[in-house]
Design an enzyme around this catalytic site. Structure first.
Site, PDB file in Angstrom:
ATOM      1  CG  HIS A 111      -1.953  -1.029   1.240  1.00 35.51           C
ATOM      2  ND1 HIS A 111      -3.023  -0.995   2.104  1.00 35.51           N
ATOM      3  CD2 HIS A 111      -2.118  -2.157   0.486  1.00 35.51           C
ATOM      4  CE1 HIS A 111      -3.800  -2.038   1.890  1.00 35.51           C
ATOM      5  NE2 HIS A 111      -3.266  -2.764   0.917  1.00 35.51           N
ATOM      6  CD  GLU A 145      -2.172   4.144   2.981  1.00 30.35           C
ATOM      7  OE1 GLU A 145      -1.824   3.455   2.000  1.00 30.35           O
ATOM      8  OE2 GLU A 145      -3.349   4.196   3.378  1.00 30.35           O
ATOM      9  CB  CYS A 193      -6.541  -0.537   5.429  1.00 28.57           C
ATOM     10  SG  CYS A 193      -4.794  -1.011   5.289  1.00 28.57           S
ATOM     11  CB  CYS A 240      -1.998   1.776   6.115  1.00 31.18           C
ATOM     12  SG  CYS A 240      -1.653   0.825   4.611  1.00 31.18           S
TER      13      CYS A 240
END
Length: 156
Positions: free
Chosen positions: A55, A57, A85, A88
């Site tokens: 991801h 992040e 999420c 993260c």
């Protein structure tokens, strides 16, 4: 030193999200900022790397830690186009990120106050300050456009 505001940095994160979308990734972009300077930037790379943890992040946290030579990001702000999420948000807590600024909320699985509040959970050893809704409409429009394109490609 020129001081930039949250909208300026969110626009930089949107550029990363657009780049991710062009590569066929869910359009999430993130940047890390310390002392008014961008020290890391990333877009989602889940499909490219075949890695569920890639991801934006997570990638930007790793880059920021490398740039600073330390895992502690207590003087770093992270700007991301969509509410993080649980994975993260947890990574931000563990990295001691000072502040999270995000664009669009994710009421289904956002973990910075929408569905969950990992960043502000009082039982954690660190809490991340959160600012939500910066350039929300632009962030949402990019996400909606991406998924409309995906649905259109799948329709007979």
């Amino acid at each position: 030193m020129i001081l930039f505001d949250d909208e300026y940095f969110m626009r930089r994160a949107l550029v990363m999200a657009e780049t991710a979308a062009e590569a066929g990734e869910v359009p999430v972009g993130a940047i890390a900022v310390k002392d008014g300077e961008i020290i890391a930037r990333a877009g989602n790379q889940v499909e490219l790397l075949k890695d569920a943890t890639a991801h934006a992040e997570i990638l930007v946290i790793t880059q920021a830690e490398a740039a600073l030579g330390d895992w502690r990001l207590d003087k770093v702000d992270i700007y991301v186009t969509k509410e993080p999420c649980a994975m993260c948000a947890g990574a931000m807590v563990n990295a001691h990120v000072r502040r999270l600024v995000y664009g669009m909320a994710d009421p289904r699985s956002g973990a910075a106050g929408s569905a969950l509040d990992i960043t502000g959970f009082k039982g954690m050893l660190w809490n991340v300050e959160v600012k939500a809704g910066v350039l929300e409409s632009e962030c949402r429009a990019l996400m909606q456009q991406f998924f409309r394109k995906i649905r259109k490609a799948k329709s007979p």
